[in-house]
Design a protein around this motif. Sequence first.
Motif, PDB file in Angstrom:
ATOM      1  N   GLN A  87       1.149  -1.140   0.001  1.00  0.00           N
ATOM      2  CA  GLN A  87      -0.006  -0.158   0.072  1.00  0.00           C
ATOM      3  C   GLN A  87       0.869   1.212  -0.142  1.00  0.00           C
ATOM      4  O   GLN A  87       2.135   1.224   0.526  1.00  0.00           O
ATOM      5  N   ALA A  88       0.229   2.135  -0.647  1.00  0.00           N
ATOM      6  CA  ALA A  88       1.116   3.602  -0.425  1.00  0.00           C
ATOM      7  C   ALA A  88       1.457   4.006   0.955  1.00  0.00           C
ATOM      8  O   ALA A  88       0.695   3.734   1.801  1.00  0.00           O
ATOM      9  N   VAL A  95       2.476  -0.419  -6.199  1.00  0.00           N
ATOM     10  CA  VAL A  95       2.100   0.417  -4.901  1.00  0.00           C
ATOM     11  C   VAL A  95       0.674   0.710  -5.190  1.00  0.00           C
ATOM     12  O   VAL A  95       0.468   1.272  -6.012  1.00  0.00           O
ATOM     13  N   SER A  96      -0.392   0.043  -4.341  1.00  0.00           N
ATOM     14  CA  SER A  96      -1.456   0.485  -4.379  1.00  0.00           C
ATOM     15  C   SER A  96      -1.938   1.991  -3.574  1.00  0.00           C
ATOM     16  O   SER A  96      -1.510   2.108  -2.711  1.00  0.00           O
ATOM     17  N   SER A  97      -2.888   2.467  -4.284  1.00  0.00           N
ATOM     18  CA  SER A  97      -3.128   3.987  -3.616  1.00  0.00           C
ATOM     19  C   SER A  97      -4.422   4.028  -2.867  1.00  0.00           C
ATOM     20  O   SER A  97      -5.068   3.019  -2.974  1.00  0.00           O
TER      21      SER A  97
END
Length: 125
Positions: free
Chosen positions: A12-13, A123-125
């Motif tokens: 995750q971000a 990387v997920s926002s």
Amino acid sequence: VQLQACGGGLVQAGGSLRLSCAASESIYMYSLMGWYRQAPGKQRELVADITTDGDTNYAEPVKGRFTISRDNGRNTVYLQMNSLKAEDSAVYYCAADRTIMTVSPSRDENEYDYWGQGTLVTVSS
């Protein structure tokens, strides 16, 4: 030399990852080692590089968030990535060279002689 990169994944971000690049022989003879990345549809770009003496160079987008290091005893180069952002998503590659003695913000990837396979960072926002 064979360079084996690992440590990528989905995060995750704001999170962190540590990439490793293990060499099949002593990296002491490789005066410069670096990490590059390539996002979909973009050119491969320098992330950071480090000399045998420990001089480092970072691309502007990662300064203050990423740290490159090398452990000559373990024949491994690391990239510690903190405070990750969605724009850091890419395939990350490690590279090595025997003759380049200095870091440079304008290092052309073609100057490196040896490359490893990539490791994917998402990387997920």
